[in-house]
Design a protein around this motif. Structure first.
Motif, PDB file in Angstrom:
ATOM      1  N   ASP A 179       0.835  -1.205   0.000  1.00 27.01           N
ATOM      2  CA  ASP A 179       0.000   0.000   0.000  1.00 27.01           C
ATOM      3  C   ASP A 179       0.869   1.253   0.000  1.00 27.01           C
ATOM      4  O   ASP A 179       0.576   2.235  -0.698  1.00 27.01           O
ATOM      5  CB  ASP A 179      -0.928   0.006   1.218  1.00 27.01           C
ATOM      6  N   LEU A 180       1.941   1.239   0.811  1.00 26.13           N
ATOM      7  CA  LEU A 180       2.835   2.398   0.875  1.00 26.13           C
ATOM      8  C   LEU A 180       3.491   2.649  -0.482  1.00 26.13           C
ATOM      9  O   LEU A 180       3.643   3.794  -0.913  1.00 26.13           O
ATOM     10  CB  LEU A 180       3.889   2.177   1.956  1.00 26.13           C
ATOM     11  N   LEU A 181       3.890   1.563  -1.140  1.00 28.36           N
ATOM     12  CA  LEU A 181       4.549   1.683  -2.442  1.00 28.36           C
ATOM     13  C   LEU A 181       3.570   1.879  -3.595  1.00 28.36           C
ATOM     14  O   LEU A 181       3.983   2.183  -4.713  1.00 28.36           O
ATOM     15  CB  LEU A 181       5.382   0.424  -2.710  1.00 28.36           C
ATOM     16  N   ARG A 182       2.278   1.672  -3.308  1.00 29.07           N
ATOM     17  CA  ARG A 182       1.236   1.750  -4.338  1.00 29.07           C
ATOM     18  C   ARG A 182       1.511   0.756  -5.467  1.00 29.07           C
ATOM     19  O   ARG A 182       1.400   1.071  -6.644  1.00 29.07           O
ATOM     20  CB  ARG A 182       1.106   3.183  -4.875  1.00 29.07           C
ATOM     21  N   LEU A 183       1.892  -0.460  -5.053  1.00 30.97           N
ATOM     22  CA  LEU A 183       2.191  -1.522  -6.011  1.00 30.97           C
ATOM     23  C   LEU A 183       1.355  -2.755  -5.693  1.00 30.97           C
ATOM     24  O   LEU A 183       1.050  -3.026  -4.530  1.00 30.97           O
ATOM     25  CB  LEU A 183       3.673  -1.900  -5.959  1.00 30.97           C
ATOM     26  N   SER A 184       1.031  -3.496  -6.733  1.00 28.43           N
ATOM     27  CA  SER A 184       0.356  -4.775  -6.555  1.00 28.43           C
ATOM     28  C   SER A 184       1.361  -5.902  -6.774  1.00 28.43           C
ATOM     29  O   SER A 184       2.423  -5.704  -7.381  1.00 28.43           O
ATOM     30  CB  SER A 184      -0.799  -4.920  -7.543  1.00 28.43           C
ATOM     31  N   ARG A 185       1.015  -7.077  -6.328  1.00 32.24           N
ATOM     32  CA  ARG A 185       1.898  -8.230  -6.527  1.00 32.24           C
ATOM     33  C   ARG A 185       2.083  -8.556  -8.011  1.00 32.24           C
ATOM     34  O   ARG A 185       3.205  -8.851  -8.436  1.00 32.24           O
ATOM     35  CB  ARG A 185       1.383  -9.426  -5.727  1.00 32.24           C
ATOM     36  N   PRO A 186       1.018  -8.507  -8.831  1.00 32.44           N
ATOM     37  CA  PRO A 186       1.229  -8.729 -10.272  1.00 32.44           C
ATOM     38  C   PRO A 186       2.172  -7.694 -10.903  1.00 32.44           C
ATOM     39  O   PRO A 186       2.952  -8.028 -11.800  1.00 32.44           O
ATOM     40  CB  PRO A 186      -0.192  -8.620 -10.849  1.00 32.44           C
ATOM     41  N   GLN A 187       2.102  -6.449 -10.440  1.00 31.28           N
ATOM     42  CA  GLN A 187       3.023  -5.427 -10.959  1.00 31.28           C
ATOM     43  C   GLN A 187       4.468  -5.794 -10.651  1.00 31.28           C
ATOM     44  O   GLN A 187       5.353  -5.673 -11.509  1.00 31.28           O
ATOM     45  CB  GLN A 187       2.708  -4.062 -10.330  1.00 31.28           C
ATOM     46  N   ILE A 188       4.733  -6.243  -9.440  1.00 36.08           N
ATOM     47  CA  ILE A 188       6.095  -6.599  -9.046  1.00 36.08           C
ATOM     48  C   ILE A 188       6.586  -7.802  -9.843  1.00 36.08           C
ATOM     49  O   ILE A 188       7.743  -7.848 -10.284  1.00 36.08           O
ATOM     50  CB  ILE A 188       6.160  -6.885  -7.530  1.00 36.08           C
ATOM     51  N   GLU A 189       5.712  -8.772 -10.045  1.00 34.06           N
ATOM     52  CA  GLU A 189       6.086  -9.953 -10.834  1.00 34.06           C
ATOM     53  C   GLU A 189       6.430  -9.543 -12.260  1.00 34.06           C
ATOM     54  O   GLU A 189       7.394 -10.050 -12.852  1.00 34.06           O
ATOM     55  CB  GLU A 189       4.932 -10.959 -10.817  1.00 34.06           C
ATOM     56  N   ARG A 190       5.677  -8.603 -12.815  1.00 34.06           N
ATOM     57  CA  ARG A 190       5.953  -8.114 -14.171  1.00 34.06           C
ATOM     58  C   ARG A 190       7.284  -7.358 -14.215  1.00 34.06           C
ATOM     59  O   ARG A 190       8.058  -7.484 -15.174  1.00 34.06           O
ATOM     60  CB  ARG A 190       4.809  -7.216 -14.625  1.00 34.06           C
ATOM     61  N   ILE A 191       7.576  -6.584 -13.164  1.00 33.70           N
ATOM     62  CA  ILE A 191       8.833  -5.844 -13.093  1.00 33.70           C
ATOM     63  C   ILE A 191      10.017  -6.803 -13.050  1.00 33.70           C
ATOM     64  O   ILE A 191      11.045  -6.570 -13.700  1.00 33.70           O
ATOM     65  CB  ILE A 191       8.832  -4.923 -11.848  1.00 33.70           C
ATOM     66  N   MET A 192       9.899  -7.887 -12.307  1.00 37.65           N
ATOM     67  CA  MET A 192      10.998  -8.856 -12.211  1.00 37.65           C
ATOM     68  C   MET A 192      11.297  -9.491 -13.566  1.00 37.65           C
ATOM     69  O   MET A 192      12.460  -9.736 -13.904  1.00 37.65           O
ATOM     70  CB  MET A 192      10.668  -9.919 -11.171  1.00 37.65           C
ATOM     71  N   ALA A 193      10.259  -9.763 -14.344  1.00 36.48           N
ATOM     72  CA  ALA A 193      10.466 -10.312 -15.679  1.00 36.48           C
ATOM     73  C   ALA A 193      11.145  -9.287 -16.579  1.00 36.48           C
ATOM     74  O   ALA A 193      12.066  -9.604 -17.337  1.00 36.48           O
ATOM     75  CB  ALA A 193       9.128 -10.747 -16.272  1.00 36.48           C
ATOM     76  N   GLN A 194      10.729  -8.032 -16.460  1.00 37.57           N
ATOM     77  CA  GLN A 194      11.315  -6.954 -17.266  1.00 37.57           C
ATOM     78  C   GLN A 194      12.760  -6.702 -16.870  1.00 37.57           C
ATOM     79  O   GLN A 194      13.606  -6.350 -17.703  1.00 37.57           O
ATOM     80  CB  GLN A 194      10.496  -5.678 -17.076  1.00 37.57           C
ATOM     81  N   ALA A 195      13.062  -6.890 -15.593  1.00 39.00           N
ATOM     82  CA  ALA A 195      14.403  -6.579 -15.075  1.00 39.00           C
ATOM     83  C   ALA A 195      15.473  -7.474 -15.674  1.00 39.00           C
ATOM     84  O   ALA A 195      16.631  -7.063 -15.788  1.00 39.00           O
ATOM     85  CB  ALA A 195      14.414  -6.709 -13.550  1.00 39.00           C
ATOM     86  N   GLU A 196      15.124  -8.700 -16.055  1.00 43.01           N
ATOM     87  CA  GLU A 196      16.118  -9.640 -16.540  1.00 43.01           C
ATOM     88  C   GLU A 196      16.868  -9.105 -17.760  1.00 43.01           C
ATOM     89  O   GLU A 196      18.092  -9.074 -17.783  1.00 43.01           O
ATOM     90  CB  GLU A 196      15.457 -10.982 -16.869  1.00 43.01           C
ATOM     91  N   ASP A 197      16.132  -8.657 -18.768  1.00 40.26           N
ATOM     92  CA  ASP A 197      16.772  -8.160 -19.988  1.00 40.26           C
ATOM     93  C   ASP A 197      17.559  -6.890 -19.710  1.00 40.26           C
ATOM     94  O   ASP A 197      18.694  -6.727 -20.183  1.00 40.26           O
ATOM     95  CB  ASP A 197      15.721  -7.896 -21.073  1.00 40.26           C
ATOM     96  N   GLU A 198      16.967  -5.981 -18.939  1.00 41.18           N
ATOM     97  CA  GLU A 198      17.640  -4.715 -18.658  1.00 41.18           C
ATOM     98  C   GLU A 198      18.900  -4.935 -17.828  1.00 41.18           C
ATOM     99  O   GLU A 198      19.918  -4.286 -18.031  1.00 41.18           O
ATOM    100  CB  GLU A 198      16.680  -3.776 -17.928  1.00 41.18           C
ATOM    101  N   PHE A 199      18.841  -5.841 -16.899  1.00 40.95           N
ATOM    102  CA  PHE A 199      19.969  -6.136 -16.022  1.00 40.95           C
ATOM    103  C   PHE A 199      21.198  -6.569 -16.804  1.00 40.95           C
ATOM    104  O   PHE A 199      22.302  -6.056 -16.608  1.00 40.95           O
ATOM    105  CB  PHE A 199      19.527  -7.199 -15.010  1.00 40.95           C
ATOM    106  N   HIS A 200      21.045  -7.502 -17.728  1.00 38.90           N
ATOM    107  CA  HIS A 200      22.186  -7.980 -18.499  1.00 38.90           C
ATOM    108  C   HIS A 200      22.763  -6.866 -19.367  1.00 38.90           C
ATOM    109  O   HIS A 200      23.987  -6.755 -19.523  1.00 38.90           O
ATOM    110  CB  HIS A 200      21.779  -9.173 -19.363  1.00 38.90           C
TER     111      HIS A 200
END
Length: 213
Positions: A179-200
């Motif tokens: 609630d503090l971050l104004r994020l949902s669990r599906p949003q975080i899961e989507r961010i983790m998938a997106q992070a893989e390509d950007e990270f490398h």
């Protein structure tokens, strides 16, 4: 990091990293410097993506604090290598217990050391306060949201490295934190998938001579 910290301090950090990589007293399988930077870059990428999703302005500072949030560990490896080794052996690669082990063995944490180092470099409190409190973000005063973002990013990276499925991590994240971050669990899961390509991509830019496969 060079723009904010300065070439000389980054040079010193690179030299320090080379020294740390050759510490005979710390087993190489416990402290692998490529793995250290992989984790740091990954945390920075995730923190930046979380901040963007939260609507935070100037998201690049979140990348920087993610990149530097474990920098105090390098100081500990150099200044007190034997105690640092005791900490590493105590946690058995499960970083959830890292700060508790440091408090017991050293009396302070790598987060506090890292924040003091960043402060000594002349970095603003918007960078070093979240680092000081990322393990206990409710303790932050002026930059509580940043500390919470960094805390979540670090937790996501830790659990991924330790082999915990993201579903388990997300179940354990408190609803009030979301609630503090104004994020949902599906949003975080989507961010983790997106992070893989950007990270490398980012890792290749920062350390093109290293291999992460």
């Amino acid at each position: 990091a060079i723009v904010v910290v300065g070439i000389q301090d980054v040079y010193n950090l690179v030299v320090a990293t080379c020294v740390v990589d050759r510490f005979a007293k710390i087993p190489a399988d416990l402290v692998d410097m490529t793995a250290f930077w992989l984790r740091s870059v990954h945390c920075g990428v995730i923190a930046r993506l979380l901040a963007k999703e939260c609507g935070v302005l100037n998201i690049e500072r979140l990348f920087l604090i993610g990149l530097l949030h474990d920098i105090g560990s390098l100081v500990l490896y150099q200044a007190v290598p034997e105690q640092a080794m005791q900490v590493l052996l105590a946690i058995r690669q499960d970083r959830r217990s890292l700060v508790d082990a440091e408090q017991t063995i050293l009396g302070f944490s790598h987060a506090e050391v890292g924040a003091e180092l960043m402060k000594s470099w002349g970095l603003p409190d918007s960078l070093y306060e979240p680092v000081a409190w990322y393990w206990k973000p409710e303790g932050a005063i002026a930059y509580k949201l940043d500390a919470h973002i960094l805390h979540l990013a670090s937790r996501l990276v830790d659990d991924k490295e330790y082999g915990r499925p993201i579903e388990q991590t997300l179940v354990e994240v408190a609803d009030q934190d979301l609630d503090l971050l104004r994020l949902s669990r599906p949003q975080i899961e989507r961010i983790m998938a997106q992070a893989e390509d950007e990270f490398h991509h980012v890792f290749e830019q920062l350390l093109p001579h290293k291999h992460y496969h």
